[in-house]
Write an enzyme that holds these catalytic residues in place. Structure first.
Site, PDB file in Angstrom:
ATOM      1  N   TYR A 119       5.331  -1.485   1.550  1.00  0.00           N
ATOM      2  CA  TYR A 119       5.341  -2.015   3.095  1.00  0.00           C
ATOM      3  C   TYR A 119       6.402  -2.271   3.501  1.00  0.00           C
ATOM      4  O   TYR A 119       7.509  -2.791   3.080  1.00  0.00           O
ATOM      5  CB  TYR A 119       4.404  -3.199   3.363  1.00  0.00           C
ATOM      6  CG  TYR A 119       4.416  -3.757   4.588  1.00  0.00           C
ATOM      7  CD1 TYR A 119       3.148  -3.136   5.447  1.00  0.00           C
ATOM      8  CD2 TYR A 119       5.131  -4.653   5.136  1.00  0.00           C
ATOM      9  CE1 TYR A 119       3.211  -3.756   6.567  1.00  0.00           C
ATOM     10  CE2 TYR A 119       5.116  -5.066   6.350  1.00  0.00           C
ATOM     11  CZ  TYR A 119       4.134  -4.632   7.178  1.00  0.00           C
ATOM     12  OH  TYR A 119       3.983  -5.149   8.509  1.00  0.00           O
ATOM     13  N   GLU A 207       6.408  -0.319  12.071  1.00  0.00           N
ATOM     14  CA  GLU A 207       5.790  -0.709  10.958  1.00  0.00           C
ATOM     15  C   GLU A 207       5.469   0.534  10.261  1.00  0.00           C
ATOM     16  O   GLU A 207       5.028   1.661  10.559  1.00  0.00           O
ATOM     17  CB  GLU A 207       4.584  -1.550  11.236  1.00  0.00           C
ATOM     18  CG  GLU A 207       3.802  -1.819   9.917  1.00  0.00           C
ATOM     19  CD  GLU A 207       2.465  -2.573  10.258  1.00  0.00           C
ATOM     20  OE1 GLU A 207       1.591  -1.925  10.951  1.00  0.00           O
ATOM     21  OE2 GLU A 207       2.397  -3.850   9.893  1.00  0.00           O
TER      22      GLU A 207
END
Ligand code: ADP
Ligand code: MG
Length: 398
Positions: A119, A207
């Protein structure tokens, strides 16, 4: 403003980030040609909607056993079959709300051989007043659960705006993501690239979930979500062109034309308030009395009668709205301007639901007079608490 995954990947590719080859399609006839243009033999068909959680999402029309909104395909025929199933149907994910979103575009992408899913995001960290990377080794489809259950696995690295991404920052990020060898070398180039894209394009969020380490040891951006700072959009006409209004709430588009700070919500009490803080407090107190707000709306200080009229029309046009609460504390904003706007809007579009008005502050007496003499069926309130209770009661009775 948000953009689709495939658009975000194009933007990042322009800065030099490693992304897979892919083709976006709007109709099923384009599927075969799109798949044939990719290297294969593994393909992925990805729903393009402005919401995450697509992989674990479900199509309303296909039942609980059908595959989700991101599908692996092992042949061109398989791609075509999946496109046929997905396109035009409604995908419900954790982020779309129960209504889901219609999938009007698909992205056919080259399939990657994944070793690890990481992530990575970049955002403005208000606690330190800096742009920061937020990273975790536990990327993929369950990052929300990681944040809740094992927050220590999420690591923040704030970037000094003067220095940019330094060698020390890169070392921290590589260590946090447990990257070594070629993946760490890829990280050295990728982190500054992503930071540059974020800053130059005035993003508010970038993101990448997942950022993957492939079985060949290299990094790749496998998913990308980008939001832009609306106040800086005038500097980026090329990004504005990527806007897909079919993904946005009609009421929010209308509100943005009038420069209103408006966010559509799921409840049934429409709110017209001045000041973001008072708007938040108003939503809280509606909830306290057991109801849900239908929107956040800050008409701002110094709004004109026309702006107030537009705002009130947006609220009344929403079929979900079963009652309206006008809560104004007139400082710079004058109560009489609000009253005139409300009366003008009701004259134009009518009023079919209960309306509670609480006015206080500058020109309050004049404002009350305008409302009282308008012949509108208004429930007057003394203070915020009284107003919230009255509108919740009126909606419950109705
Ligand atoms: P979402 O976050 O909306 O669920 P993603 O783009 O992150 O959508 O895809 C979900 C999952 O599907 C990823 O975590 C990854 O495991 C897999 N996936 C996505 N794109 C590819 C690809 N090009 N090749 C292989 N697997 C993929
Ligand atoms: Mg994802």
């Amino acid at each position: 403003m948000n953009i689709h995954e495939y658009q975000a990947k194009q933007v990042l590719k322009g800065f030099g980030a490693p992304v897979a080859e892919g083709v976006a399609i709007l109709s099923a006839d384009e599927a075969e040609k799109a798949a044939k243009s990719l290297p294969g033999p593994l393909y992925v068909v990805k729903s393009q909607i402005h919401a995450g959680g697509r992989g674990k999402g479900k199509f309303k029309e296909l039942g609980a056993d059908a595959k989700g909104g991101v599908r692996l395909a092992k042949s061109i025929e398989d791609v075509v079959a999946n496109v046929g199933e997905m396109l035009g149907n409604t995908l419900v994910t954790k982020q779309t709300g129960p209504g889901g979103k219609q999938v009007n575009r698909l992205y056919i992408e080259d399939g990657a051989d994944i070793d690890r899913e990481l992530y990575l995001s970049i955002l403005v960290d208000r606690t330190v007043g800096q742009v920061a990377f937020v990273v975790s080794t536990e990327g993929g489809m369950d990052i929300e659960a990681v944040a809740e259950e094992t927050p220590d696995k999420i690591i923040t690295v704030a970037i000094d705006p003067e220095a940019g991404v330094t060698a020390a920052d890169i070392a921290k990020l590589n260590a946090a993501l447990e990257l070594s060898g070629e993946a760490a070398t890829d990280g050295e180039t990728l982190f500054p690239i992503l930071y540059k894209a974020f800053v130059e394009k005035d993003m508010s969020l970038l993101e990448v979930n997942p950022l993957i380490v492939m079985t060949n040891g290299r990094l790749r951006v496998l998913d990308a979500k980008v939001s832009f700072d609306t106040n800086a959009l005038y500097r980026h006409p090329d990004m504005v062109e990527l806007r897909d209004e079919t993904e946005e709430d009609e009421k929010e588009i209308e509100a943005s034309k009038h420069d209103l700070a408006y966010v559509a919500l799921d409840g049934n009490i429409g709110c017209m308030v001045n000041g973001a803080g008072l708007a938040m407090a108003t939503m809280d107190i509606i909830k306290l009395y057991g109801a849900e707000p239908a929107n956040f709306l800050d008409v701002g200080g110094g709004a004109s009668k026309e702006k107030v009229t537009a705002a009130f029309k947006i609220i009344t046009a929403d079929p979900a709205v079963k009652g309206i609460l006008v809560n104004i504390f007139g400082g710079i904003m004058r109560c009489d301007v609000i009253a005139e706007g409300v009366v003008a809007a009701v004259k134009e579009v009518g009023l079919k639901v209960p309306l509670v008005v609480r006015l206080e502050g500058t020109n309050v007496e004049l404002g009350k007079k305008i409302i009282n003499e308008s012949g509108l069926n208004v429930i007057a309130a003394d203070d915020l608490d009284d107003a919230a209770r009255k509108i919740v009661e009126a909606v419950k009775e109705g």
